[in-house]
Motif scaffolding. Sequence first.
Motif, PDB file in Angstrom:
ATOM      1  N   LEU A   1       0.863  -1.344   0.125  1.00 21.99           N
ATOM      2  CA  LEU A   1      -0.338   0.383   0.276  1.00 21.99           C
ATOM      3  C   LEU A   1       1.027   1.511  -0.273  1.00 21.99           C
ATOM      4  CD1 LEU A   1      -2.997   1.423   0.403  1.00 21.99           C
ATOM      5  CD2 LEU A   1      -2.236   1.178   2.807  1.00 21.99           C
ATOM      6  N   PRO A   2       1.070   2.097  -1.173  1.00 19.10           N
ATOM      7  CA  PRO A   2       1.340   3.429  -1.225  1.00 19.10           C
ATOM      8  C   PRO A   2       0.900   4.503  -0.474  1.00 19.10           C
ATOM      9  CG  PRO A   2      -0.448   2.936  -3.677  1.00 19.10           C
ATOM     10  CD  PRO A   2      -0.381   1.523  -2.233  1.00 19.10           C
ATOM     11  N   LEU A   3       1.734   5.361   0.860  1.00 15.81           N
ATOM     12  CA  LEU A   3       1.052   6.271   1.862  1.00 15.81           C
ATOM     13  C   LEU A   3       0.839   6.948   1.177  1.00 15.81           C
ATOM     14  CD1 LEU A   3       2.283   4.685   5.182  1.00 15.81           C
ATOM     15  CD2 LEU A   3       0.282   3.930   4.227  1.00 15.81           C
ATOM     16  N   LEU A   4       0.272   8.246   1.869  1.00 16.50           N
ATOM     17  CA  LEU A   4      -0.013   9.275   1.272  1.00 16.50           C
ATOM     18  C   LEU A   4       0.697   9.760   2.410  1.00 16.50           C
ATOM     19  CD1 LEU A   4      -3.482   9.579   0.351  1.00 16.50           C
ATOM     20  CD2 LEU A   4      -1.958   9.619  -1.344  1.00 16.50           C
ATOM     21  N   ASP A   5       1.976  10.006   2.491  1.00 22.68           N
ATOM     22  CA  ASP A   5       2.808  10.752   3.541  1.00 22.68           C
ATOM     23  C   ASP A   5       3.837  11.562   2.400  1.00 22.68           C
ATOM     24  OD1 ASP A   5       4.530   7.785   4.804  1.00 22.68           O
ATOM     25  OD2 ASP A   5       3.231   9.093   5.933  1.00 22.68           O
ATOM     26  N   PHE A   6       3.889  12.610   3.623  1.00 25.23           N
ATOM     27  CA  PHE A   6       5.264  13.635   3.258  1.00 25.23           C
ATOM     28  C   PHE A   6       5.895  13.092   4.070  1.00 25.23           C
ATOM     29  CE2 PHE A   6       5.433  17.891   3.649  1.00 25.23           C
ATOM     30  CZ  PHE A   6       6.529  18.379   2.859  1.00 25.23           C
ATOM     31  N   ILE A   7       6.983  13.021   4.456  1.00 27.02           N
ATOM     32  CA  ILE A   7       8.163  12.513   5.281  1.00 27.02           C
ATOM     33  C   ILE A   7       9.458  13.458   4.707  1.00 27.02           C
ATOM     34  CG2 ILE A   7      10.292  11.437   6.204  1.00 27.02           C
ATOM     35  CD1 ILE A   7       8.358   8.826   5.207  1.00 27.02           C
ATOM     36  N   TYR A   8      10.008  14.777   5.346  1.00 27.77           N
ATOM     37  CA  TYR A   8      10.868  15.483   4.843  1.00 27.77           C
ATOM     38  C   TYR A   8      11.281  16.214   5.621  1.00 27.77           C
ATOM     39  CZ  TYR A   8       7.577  18.689   7.094  1.00 27.77           C
ATOM     40  OH  TYR A   8       6.403  19.019   8.164  1.00 27.77           O
ATOM     41  N   ARG A   9      12.607  17.148   5.193  1.00 30.85           N
ATOM     42  CA  ARG A   9      12.971  17.930   6.345  1.00 30.85           C
ATOM     43  C   ARG A   9      12.984  19.404   5.464  1.00 30.85           C
ATOM     44  NH1 ARG A   9      16.451  14.819   8.945  1.00 30.85           N
ATOM     45  NH2 ARG A   9      16.494  12.671   7.789  1.00 30.85           N
ATOM     46  N   GLY A  10      12.660  20.449   6.815  1.00 32.15           N
ATOM     47  CA  GLY A  10      12.205  21.967   6.011  1.00 32.15           C
ATOM     48  C   GLY A  10      12.877  22.927   6.406  1.00 32.15           C
ATOM     49  N   PHE A  11      12.425  24.259   6.535  1.00 33.13           N
ATOM     50  CA  PHE A  11      13.448  25.215   6.898  1.00 33.13           C
ATOM     51  C   PHE A  11      12.201  26.714   7.690  1.00 33.13           C
ATOM     52  CE2 PHE A  11      15.617  23.775   3.281  1.00 33.13           C
ATOM     53  CZ  PHE A  11      17.398  23.769   3.313  1.00 33.13           C
ATOM     54  N   ASN A  12      12.674  26.275   8.910  1.00 38.30           N
ATOM     55  CA  ASN A  12      12.239  28.014   9.429  1.00 38.30           C
ATOM     56  C   ASN A  12      11.944  29.024   8.060  1.00 38.30           C
ATOM     57  OD1 ASN A  12      11.433  29.603  10.530  1.00 38.30           O
ATOM     58  ND2 ASN A  12      12.002  29.581  12.556  1.00 38.30           N
ATOM     59  N   MET A  13      11.537  29.610   7.853  1.00 36.89           N
ATOM     60  CA  MET A  13      11.575  30.562   6.763  1.00 36.89           C
ATOM     61  C   MET A  13      11.912  32.050   7.556  1.00 36.89           C
ATOM     62  SD  MET A  13      11.529  29.412   3.719  1.00 36.89           S
ATOM     63  CE  MET A  13      11.727  29.619   2.000  1.00 36.89           C
ATOM     64  N   GLU A  14      11.795  31.886   8.546  1.00 36.55           N
ATOM     65  CA  GLU A  14      11.450  33.361   9.088  1.00 36.55           C
ATOM     66  C   GLU A  14      12.992  33.402   9.666  1.00 36.55           C
ATOM     67  OE1 GLU A  14       9.067  34.518  11.756  1.00 36.55           O
ATOM     68  OE2 GLU A  14       7.518  34.151  10.108  1.00 36.55           O
ATOM     69  N   ASP A  15      14.003  32.205   9.922  1.00 33.23           N
ATOM     70  CA  ASP A  15      15.441  32.290  10.183  1.00 33.23           C
ATOM     71  C   ASP A  15      15.851  32.978   9.884  1.00 33.23           C
ATOM     72  OD1 ASP A  15      16.916  30.494  12.165  1.00 33.23           O
ATOM     73  OD2 ASP A  15      18.065  30.600  10.373  1.00 33.23           O
ATOM     74  N   ASP A  71       9.302  15.309  -5.224  1.00 37.42           N
ATOM     75  CA  ASP A  71      10.135  16.949  -5.238  1.00 37.42           C
ATOM     76  C   ASP A  71       9.303  17.656  -4.644  1.00 37.42           C
ATOM     77  OD1 ASP A  71      12.701  16.253  -6.142  1.00 37.42           O
ATOM     78  OD2 ASP A  71      11.612  15.719  -7.637  1.00 37.42           O
ATOM     79  N   ALA A  72       7.798  18.174  -4.909  1.00 39.34           N
ATOM     80  CA  ALA A  72       7.275  19.125  -4.578  1.00 39.34           C
ATOM     81  C   ALA A  72       6.282  18.078  -2.978  1.00 39.34           C
ATOM     82  CB  ALA A  72       5.557  19.809  -4.989  1.00 39.34           C
ATOM     83  N   PRO A  73       5.558  18.927  -2.062  1.00 36.99           N
ATOM     84  CA  PRO A  73       4.938  18.079  -1.487  1.00 36.99           C
ATOM     85  C   PRO A  73       3.587  17.582  -1.731  1.00 36.99           C
ATOM     86  CG  PRO A  73       4.604  20.939  -0.398  1.00 36.99           C
ATOM     87  CD  PRO A  73       6.003  20.415  -2.137  1.00 36.99           C
ATOM     88  N   VAL A  74       3.196  16.460  -2.614  1.00 39.81           N
ATOM     89  CA  VAL A  74       2.145  16.443  -3.300  1.00 39.81           C
ATOM     90  C   VAL A  74       2.961  15.110  -3.588  1.00 39.81           C
ATOM     91  CG1 VAL A  74       0.549  16.294  -4.259  1.00 39.81           C
ATOM     92  CG2 VAL A  74       0.955  18.190  -3.709  1.00 39.81           C
ATOM     93  N   PRO A  75       2.210  13.940  -2.566  1.00 43.16           N
ATOM     94  CA  PRO A  75       3.003  12.504  -2.713  1.00 43.16           C
ATOM     95  C   PRO A  75       2.325  12.075  -3.784  1.00 43.16           C
ATOM     96  CG  PRO A  75       1.325  12.276  -0.776  1.00 43.16           C
ATOM     97  CD  PRO A  75       1.485  13.933  -1.662  1.00 43.16           C
ATOM     98  N   PRO A  76       2.453  10.909  -4.423  1.00 39.87           N
ATOM     99  CA  PRO A  76       2.203  10.755  -5.284  1.00 39.87           C
ATOM    100  C   PRO A  76       1.086   9.846  -5.275  1.00 39.87           C
ATOM    101  CG  PRO A  76       4.058   9.326  -5.414  1.00 39.87           C
ATOM    102  CD  PRO A  76       3.832  10.140  -4.240  1.00 39.87           C
ATOM    103  N   GLY A  77      -0.931   9.794  -6.518  1.00 35.24           N
ATOM    104  CA  GLY A  77      -1.496   9.244  -5.606  1.00 35.24           C
ATOM    105  C   GLY A  77      -2.813  10.320  -5.556  1.00 35.24           C
ATOM    106  N   LEU A  78      -2.170  11.972  -5.777  1.00 40.67           N
ATOM    107  CA  LEU A  78      -3.178  12.095  -5.458  1.00 40.67           C
ATOM    108  C   LEU A  78      -2.972  13.764  -6.896  1.00 40.67           C
ATOM    109  CD1 LEU A  78      -2.648  14.178  -1.760  1.00 40.67           C
ATOM    110  CD2 LEU A  78      -4.128  12.706  -2.369  1.00 40.67           C
ATOM    111  N   ASP A  79      -4.191  14.830  -7.034  1.00 34.31           N
ATOM    112  CA  ASP A  79      -3.942  15.716  -7.869  1.00 34.31           C
ATOM    113  C   ASP A  79      -2.353  16.353  -7.629  1.00 34.31           C
ATOM    114  OD1 ASP A  79      -5.969  16.597  -9.529  1.00 34.31           O
ATOM    115  OD2 ASP A  79      -6.952  17.349  -7.596  1.00 34.31           O
ATOM    116  N   SER A  80      -1.923  16.868  -8.614  1.00 29.11           N
ATOM    117  CA  SER A  80      -0.742  17.855  -9.166  1.00 29.11           C
ATOM    118  C   SER A  80       0.461  16.956  -8.819  1.00 29.11           C
ATOM    119  CB  SER A  80      -0.776  18.479  -8.472  1.00 29.11           C
ATOM    120  OG  SER A  80      -0.412  18.519  -7.401  1.00 29.11           O
TER     121      SER A  80
END
Lengths: 579, 311
Positions: free
Chosen positions: A326-340, A377-386
């Motif tokens: 089952l491919p999960l609709l998952d978003f595992i990531y590393r992120g930046f605080n854009m106010e830093d 690459d963009a934060p929309v996992p496979p299986g979804l719109d876009s």
Amino acid sequence: MALLALCALLCSVSCKHKAAWEEGKKVAHFSVRAKLGTLDPIRSSSTYDNEVQSQVYEGLYTYKYLVRPYQLEPLLAKALPTVSEDGLTYTIDIREGVLFHDDECFPGGAGRELVAKDFEYSFKRMADAHNQPTGWWIFQDRIAGFDDFQKRMSERGDAAFDWDAPVEGLKASGKYQLQIKLVRPFPQLLYVLAMGYSFVVPRECAEYYGDRFSNTAIGTGPFMLRTWTRGSRIILDKNPSYRDAYYPSEASPEFQDMLGDAGKKIPFLDAIVYHVYEQDQPMWLKFRVGDLDMTQLPAEYHEAVFNKDLTLRKTFVDAGIRNYNLPLLDFIYRGFNMEDPVVGGEKNKYLRQAISLAWDTKELNDAFYNNTCVLYDAPVPPGLDSYVAGVTSPYRGPDLERAKALMVKAGYPEGKGLPHLLLETSSGGNTEEQAEMFARALKEIGVQLDVNINSFSELSTKLKKKKAQMFGLAWGADYPDAENFLQLFYGPNEAPGSNNFNYKNPAYDALYDQSRTLQPGPERTAVYQKMREILIEDVPSFGHLARTRFYLWHGRLKNVLPDETFDGWRKYVNIEEQD
Amino acid sequence: MWPYILRRLLWGIPIVLGVTFTVFLGLHVMKGSPGAAFMGKAATVEQLEKFDRDHGFDKSYPEQFVAYLGEVFTMDFGRSWKTDRPVSDMISEGAGKSISLTLPALVLTTLVAVCLALIAAYFRGRSLDRGIMIVAVVGMSVSFLVYIVVLQYLLAFLFPIFQIHGYEPGFWERWQFLILPILIQVVVGMGYDTRFYRSVFVEEIGKDHITTAYAKGASQKRVMFVHVLKNALIPIITRVMISIPFLVTGSLLLEQFFGIPGIGSLMLASLDTDDFPVIKALSVLISMLFIVSTILNDIFYAVVDPRVRLK
């Protein structure tokens, strides 16, 4: 040896694999992890909570079992709602004749009929802070007058909650009709109404059990709670007064062979037993001996069970074991605080791009996930719109040469002049080892990374207070719509809201506002695409992964199509009759 | 004796206070409010503030500590934040299950280890002694986790002699699930205990009163079981008594691997979910059990050795 022989003898007499009550019944044994905490739908805090709740409780809508991509269908609603032209008012007719489970909380012990008022009550429970609801956000700032109602009730302190106080946008407009009025169009409303938080509970039972309500369960679902031995097991019995409901007759092409029971009355099982496991080995061994009918495959056994192409090894196929990856609709990531000041903002874009290019997500996937994740690459996992398969960001690593060039552009050639960066991540699993791998990768381009391991609470608090410079986190889809991921970058949702990145881009926000009013379709997908492109260029997050969950079951189980977007599918599972 | 017990109990108060303070520092000061974990990924600031208010995190640290002391004093830790059940119910339910596992294991380990140690001491320096000691050292050198993983696989899966996992609350039904974990606990504990008791017995055998007993014509059996064993009871009692708190707290790994919903499992689950009321209650309970076990230890000293006086 004599002791062992004696034990073997004793056990051959006393060690039973099936209980006496299971004789002649269709009983399925499933596994659940020990983190199961509550059976109160509005307090649900894990997939394990939701899985068990979904067998006992029901909501207005659910998803078609055998159709992908996901399509909604009515469950306790009679049909899909009537929506006003402005997209603000939803009129929902409720099924008549649906009964709650029999329980002592009802006069005479017999479950009464479900009415629209029950939904009004159940949704209002979410506004009562005493219930510690974890799902208030699904209605917050969406239903007319609901936020005011919630605020007024909060201000009452310990005074009794006024259930009869009206909410402009939430009312039972008839015995079997519910009306929801929104403050602005929200095309995802039906998804929200299919979530576990929106399950219906009877008021008299919630009041009768009070503090104990989260330890019991009285819904309209196909199964009823018999016993819950915490840390050990949960037994659910078939609901004898379950309404006439049938196995689906519609399936996507890939699931056509699952229509054998089409049109037959559900549920097929007489009982479900959930066994609680805290460790993987006993769960796996119980599955191997057949005491468990179905399980998720623990990661440590992956290589023993699957070939490189993710098909089941012959030994298991021969043993009659079936699987679904089952491919999960998952978003595992590393992120930046854009106010830093060091990593955030437009001026530090090159640094973020360089860091993204230095990071080898493929290596991570190989080392920690048996190469079973999908990289995107963009934060929309496979299986979804876009989501567009095969489209790769120009900043997906590893490309050390370009990363180094971008470091020069950022003003930090070979990392000179750049202070140590700090990654905040949560403990558990192998996050520490993953963070070490990440730090090693950044060293290649001269970036010195310190790592701080937090408990989940500590990390959440830092994010809410905008105190994390960089962070590693995951987001699971609440519903199968790209909006659920794209809202994570919407400016007004900045911390303490869900936008942990504190990403603010007027162009992105304008597109998000535009998308909110659009129904699913090509126009909305085009807007989503533009939003994805902006995020790819700005790199507020990177190294995105979506996991795959491996479900295994013994061949005697029929009609199994595991899913985690909705969990109420056990009612379709059947057991092959054996001679 | 009673004044002694009372005095020791009073001495226990600072210990409990110390534990209480340490737990408070760890949870309330260093960790802070776990509201974010409880209220879900989309919790609002208002919800988190409400959580903090409801659970006293909005108060000053001294006030929070006083509130915790109140809980310790009344032994009322309220309800679990995770399960909404009274903490006392959860502990009493779990304790019975843990004791079902740990008490038989302790008794068996002690009996087997004492017997093996007596044999080894009797045949000291000979091949039987060396054989027992080699087995004991090898047994001690293998990690608890390895025993569990390997023996569960071998004896419950490959050769299905025992149950793999599970628990039945009925008194007779539960044993089918407990035999293997008890056996593992005995195997793990036996190595260390056998070596320890052997050294105690060997030391005892070398004493003058044993030589005298032999000189008086006492049989080997009488010397070993009456003169040696009786005089070596103090270290045995000490060893057993320090195990008392662990009877209740259970064996975390065994409970986890074999699905026994005892205190070990409860402790882990509460730590995992930041269930502060349960963590606090268990910490205080364990410290109190240690105090009680040391007092019991002293009382038993006086019983088995008339030279010991409780003052």
